[in-house]
Motif scaffolding. Structure first.
Motif, PDB file in Angstrom:
ATOM      1  N   LEU A 255       0.834  -1.204   0.000  1.00 24.66           N
ATOM      2  CA  LEU A 255       0.000   0.000   0.000  1.00 24.66           C
ATOM      3  C   LEU A 255       0.864   1.248   0.000  1.00 24.66           C
ATOM      4  O   LEU A 255       0.615   2.177  -0.775  1.00 24.66           O
ATOM      5  CB  LEU A 255      -0.919  -0.006   1.225  1.00 24.66           C
ATOM      6  N   VAL A 256       1.860   1.255   0.888  1.00 25.42           N
ATOM      7  CA  VAL A 256       2.775   2.398   0.948  1.00 25.42           C
ATOM      8  C   VAL A 256       3.608   2.400  -0.337  1.00 25.42           C
ATOM      9  O   VAL A 256       4.343   1.464  -0.622  1.00 25.42           O
ATOM     10  CB  VAL A 256       3.690   2.320   2.190  1.00 25.42           C
ATOM     11  N   GLY A 257       3.498   3.443  -1.102  1.00 25.20           N
ATOM     12  CA  GLY A 257       4.171   3.508  -2.388  1.00 25.20           C
ATOM     13  C   GLY A 257       3.182   3.403  -3.542  1.00 25.20           C
ATOM     14  O   GLY A 257       3.386   4.003  -4.598  1.00 25.20           O
ATOM     15  N   HIS A 258       2.128   2.618  -3.338  1.00 21.90           N
ATOM     16  CA  HIS A 258       1.105   2.519  -4.382  1.00 21.90           C
ATOM     17  C   HIS A 258       0.116   3.677  -4.297  1.00 21.90           C
ATOM     18  O   HIS A 258      -0.307   4.226  -5.317  1.00 21.90           O
ATOM     19  CB  HIS A 258       0.356   1.190  -4.263  1.00 21.90           C
ATOM     20  N   HIS A 259      -0.229   4.050  -3.084  1.00 27.37           N
ATOM     21  CA  HIS A 259      -1.219   5.120  -2.864  1.00 27.37           C
ATOM     22  C   HIS A 259      -0.667   6.086  -1.826  1.00 27.37           C
ATOM     23  O   HIS A 259      -0.107   5.656  -0.812  1.00 27.37           O
ATOM     24  CB  HIS A 259      -2.537   4.502  -2.397  1.00 27.37           C
TER      25      HIS A 259
ATOM     26  N   VAL B 271      -3.606  -5.028  -2.364  1.00 30.74           N
ATOM     27  CA  VAL B 271      -2.464  -4.427  -1.680  1.00 30.74           C
ATOM     28  C   VAL B 271      -2.164  -5.195  -0.390  1.00 30.74           C
ATOM     29  O   VAL B 271      -3.014  -5.916   0.139  1.00 30.74           O
ATOM     30  CB  VAL B 271      -2.722  -2.939  -1.345  1.00 30.74           C
ATOM     31  N   THR B 272      -0.955  -5.013   0.076  1.00 32.61           N
ATOM     32  CA  THR B 272      -0.543  -5.585   1.358  1.00 32.61           C
ATOM     33  C   THR B 272      -0.048  -4.463   2.255  1.00 32.61           C
ATOM     34  O   THR B 272       0.422  -3.426   1.772  1.00 32.61           O
ATOM     35  CB  THR B 272       0.593  -6.610   1.160  1.00 32.61           C
ATOM     36  N   MET B 273      -0.176  -4.687   3.564  1.00 33.82           N
ATOM     37  CA  MET B 273       0.326  -3.698   4.524  1.00 33.82           C
ATOM     38  C   MET B 273       0.501  -4.370   5.872  1.00 33.82           C
ATOM     39  O   MET B 273      -0.107  -5.420   6.152  1.00 33.82           O
ATOM     40  CB  MET B 273      -0.653  -2.524   4.641  1.00 33.82           C
ATOM     41  N   SER B 274       1.321  -3.769   6.672  1.00 31.84           N
ATOM     42  CA  SER B 274       1.516  -4.241   8.051  1.00 31.84           C
ATOM     43  C   SER B 274       1.192  -3.092   8.993  1.00 31.84           C
ATOM     44  O   SER B 274       1.267  -1.916   8.616  1.00 31.84           O
ATOM     45  CB  SER B 274       2.954  -4.712   8.260  1.00 31.84           C
TER      46      SER B 274
ATOM     47  N   PHE C  33     -10.552   2.763   1.105  1.00 32.69           N
ATOM     48  CA  PHE C  33     -10.542   1.782   2.192  1.00 32.69           C
ATOM     49  C   PHE C  33     -10.120   0.426   1.645  1.00 32.69           C
ATOM     50  O   PHE C  33     -10.056   0.231   0.415  1.00 32.69           O
ATOM     51  CB  PHE C  33     -11.927   1.682   2.854  1.00 32.69           C
ATOM     52  N   ILE C  34      -9.812  -0.485   2.548  1.00 33.66           N
ATOM     53  CA  ILE C  34      -9.357  -1.817   2.149  1.00 33.66           C
ATOM     54  C   ILE C  34     -10.331  -2.863   2.672  1.00 33.66           C
ATOM     55  O   ILE C  34     -10.703  -2.843   3.852  1.00 33.66           O
ATOM     56  CB  ILE C  34      -7.941  -2.108   2.679  1.00 33.66           C
TER      57      ILE C  34
END
Length: 271
Positions: A52-56, A71-74, A177-178
């Motif tokens: 997610l960070v970098g994509h949006h 997307v993936t995120m932690s 939102f995800i």
């Protein structure tokens, strides 16, 4: 009529009509080409998970070429931030989405994002958010419009608006939102949430959409091109008919003149 068509003025008029018709046909092709719209992003790209960070980016509206992406995120959920969005369908049954604030690791300004944890049949207090560091994979969706007149007595919200949730949570929130498809602990263990079913949102339809208004305009331009050539033909034909009428009148006048000049023409008239 062919001789009339080869008059210089009609040859120039034909050239103008052909140029005009060519322009109309080009406009028609453009309209037909615009009548089918492809999806903003192809499915072979949206289904490959990206961070997610970098994509949006925070503070930027989620555009069509960024939305619908896996997307993936932690990060970790914020307790006490549960919101319920209703009505939402799941396997044909009405219920609510359970949405919670998720602090994203590496996000600027300590920004968070709204995560749909899942679905439950009743608008009752959902189970507590999973604790600790989590790895989430899900589909990034565009924010919905804010609810204009929210009844404070209602336990649910009608729309999932990131702007509205930002005010509620008093934090910087990503636009959009995800919908969480998969949720794991930092050790890779699957997270289970009591009373909450996982929601899966598939990719957007990939079929090209036809804009029939553009198709109609395309047909109109073809008709205009045909009319330009038809108008040239009518003008040539009218000129040809005028020439024929003039020739006929000249022939008749000449015949009358010849008849008057024939010997004995006066005697025969007196007889």
């Amino acid at each position: 009529m062919l001789k009339t068509a080869f008059k210089p003025k009609w040859l120039l008029a034909l050239l103008a009509a052909l140029l005009l018709a060519t322009g109309f046909v080009a406009l028609s092709g453009w309209q037909f080409g615009s009548s089918e719209t492809e999806p903003p992003v192809k499915i072979d790209k949206t289904e490959k998970a990206v961070p997610l960070v970098g994509h949006h980016n925070v503070g930027v509206e989620l555009m069509g070429n960024k939305a619908d992406q896996i997307v993936t995120m932690s990060g970790s959920f914020v307790k006490g931030t549960d919101e319920m969005i209703a009505p939402r369908l799941h396997d044909g049954q009405k219920g609510v989405w359970v949405v919670s604030e998720f602090m994203v690791d590496g996000a600027p300004d300590d920004a968070s994002i709204a995560v749909v944890r899942g679905w439950q049949p009743e608008a009752t207090k959902p189970s507590e958010v999973p604790s600790g560091k989590l790895e989430i994979t899900g589909r990034l969706m565009p924010s919905e419009g804010p609810e204009n007149e929210h009844d404070l007595r209602s336990p649910t919200l009608a729309t999932l608006s990131s702007a509205q949730l930002s005010n509620t949570w008093d934090n910087t929130v990503y636009s959009g939102f995800i919908v969480a498809h998969d949720m794991k602990t930092a050790r890779g263990d699957q997270v289970k949430q009591a009373g909450i079913d996982t929601v899966y949102v598939g990719p957007q339809p990939q079929e090209a959409q036809t804009n029939w208004l553009n198709v109609f305009y395309g047909i109109e331009w073809v008709v205009f091109a045909g009319f330009a050539l038809f108008l040239w033909y009518r003008m040539v034909r009218d000129d040809y008919q005028r020439d024929m009428e003039q020739i006929a009148e000249q022939a008749a006048a000449q015949a009358r003149k010849n008849a008057a000049e024939e010997p004995g023409g006066q005697d025969s008239s007196h007889a």
